[in-house]
Scaffold this active site. Structure first.
Site, PDB file in Angstrom:
ATOM      1  CB  SER A 119     -54.801  47.392 -36.663  1.00 50.54           C
ATOM      2  OG  SER A 119     -55.735  48.432 -36.869  1.00 50.54           O
ATOM      3  N   GLY A 161     -56.876  43.735 -38.336  1.00 50.88           N
ATOM      4  CA  GLY A 161     -57.952  43.260 -39.188  1.00 50.88           C
ATOM      5  C   GLY A 161     -59.051  42.519 -38.466  1.00 50.88           C
ATOM      6  CG  ASN A 171     -61.546  46.206 -38.771  1.00 55.59           C
ATOM      7  OD1 ASN A 171     -61.265  47.188 -39.446  1.00 55.59           O
ATOM      8  ND2 ASN A 171     -60.668  45.596 -38.000  1.00 55.59           N
ATOM      9  CG  ASP A 207     -50.717  55.444 -42.087  1.00 54.97           C
ATOM     10  OD1 ASP A 207     -50.735  56.306 -41.179  1.00 54.97           O
ATOM     11  OD2 ASP A 207     -50.858  54.234 -41.859  1.00 54.97           O
ATOM     12  CG  HIS A 212     -52.468  52.792 -38.397  1.00 54.46           C
ATOM     13  ND1 HIS A 212     -52.536  52.717 -39.763  1.00 54.46           N
ATOM     14  CD2 HIS A 212     -53.339  51.866 -37.914  1.00 54.46           C
ATOM     15  CE1 HIS A 212     -53.399  51.780 -40.113  1.00 54.46           C
ATOM     16  NE2 HIS A 212     -53.902  51.251 -39.006  1.00 54.46           N
TER      17      HIS A 212
END
Length: 225
Positions: free
Chosen positions: A51, A89, A117, A200, A203
C-alpha cells in the site's frame, strides 16, 4: 521515544494496508510517467510493493511516492518511465505469486518494497526472506542486466526484540547478497509526522509522499545517472 512513535504508527499503517482491498496486478500496475518522449526509447523503473507503493488513500497513483520519483526524473530530463506495481495488503508470498505476470513488461530498474505485512503477521523471517529472494531471482533471471534497489522496512518491538531485529536484518542481508542498492527505511522523515500523514495519522499525504519520493530519489539516482 520518537523512534518508538514512528514504529507504532507504522504498525497501525500496516494493519490497515493488510486489510485494504487487494486489487489485481492488472488494474493496479500504473505508468505514472509525464514524459513526452517516445515510450519505446524510455527505460522502465518498476516499483513493486504494497500500500505504501500503491498510494493508499490518495486519489490517484501518480501522487504516491513513485509518482514523486517520476517528477524528479522528468525534471532531470532522464529517459526513464516509472511503473507503479503496488498492491495494498501485499505480502512477500503475494508478491512471489504475481511477479511473473509483472515481468511480462520490460524492466530496466527494479525497486522492491515488500515484507512489512509479513512482519506484522509474525511470519517467520526465514519464510519472508525466501519469498523476497524468489522475487529477486525472478527479476534477475528474466532481466539479468536490470539494476536492483531494495526499500527497507521495520516491525514494532512488541513483536519481540529478537524478531524485530531479525526482520530488520532481512533487507541489508538481501541487498548485500544480491548486490542491490539499499534504502534502509522507506518512511524516513515522514513516519510519525502528523502534518505529513492523512487523517488516519498513518498513510502519507500527497506532501508526505513527495518527501518519501525525494528520499528514494536521493538513493535511486545513482543508478540512473
Amino acid at each position: 521515544m520518537y523512534k518508538l512513535n514512528i514504529i507504532g504508527l507504522l504498525t497501525v499503517a500496516l494493519l490497515i494496508s493488510s486489510c485494504g482491498d487487494k486489487k489485481t496486478a492488472a488494474t493496479n500496475t500504473t505508468s505514472v510517467s509525464n514524459n513526452t518522449a517516445d515510450s519505446t526509447s524510455a527505460k522502465t523503473i518498476l516499483f513493486f510493493g504494497d500500500s505504501l507503493t500503491a498510494g493508499y488513500g490518495l486519489d490517484d497513483a501518480s501522487k504516491a511516492f513513485p509518482g514523486a520519483v517520476q517528477n524528479k526524473i522528468d525534471s532531470a530530463k532522464l529517459p526513464y518511465k516509472v511503473v507503479n506495481a503496488g498492491v495494498s495488503g501485499e505480502t512477500s508470498a503475494g508478491g512471489k505469486g504475481r511477479i511473473a505476470w509483472i515481468l511480462k513488461q520490460k524492466v530496466d530498474v527494479f525497486v522492491l518494497e515488500l515484507g512489512a505485512n509479513d512482519g506484522l503477521r509474525g511470519i517467520p523471517v526465514s519464510e519472508t526472506t525466501q519469498n523476497l529472494q524468489a522475487v529477486i531471482d525472478s527479476v534477475k533471471s528474466k532481466y539479468p542486466k536490470a539494476k536492483l534497489m531494495l526499500l527497507g522496512m521495520q516491525v514494532p518491538p512488541n513483536m519481540g526484540t529478537a524478531y524485530a531485529l531479525s526482520f530488520k536484518a532481512i533487507f541489508p542481508e538481501l541487498a548485500a547478497k544480491n548486490k542491490m542498492t539499499l534504502m534502509p527505511f522507506l518512511l524516513k522523515d515522514v513516519g510519525g509526522v502528523a502534518a505529513l500523514n492523512q487523517k488516519d495519522g498513518i498513510h502519507p499525504t500527497a506532501e508526505g509522499a513527495k518527501i518519501v519520493g525525494n528520499n528514494v530519489w536521493q538513493v535511486l539516482k545513482s543508478l540512473l545517472i
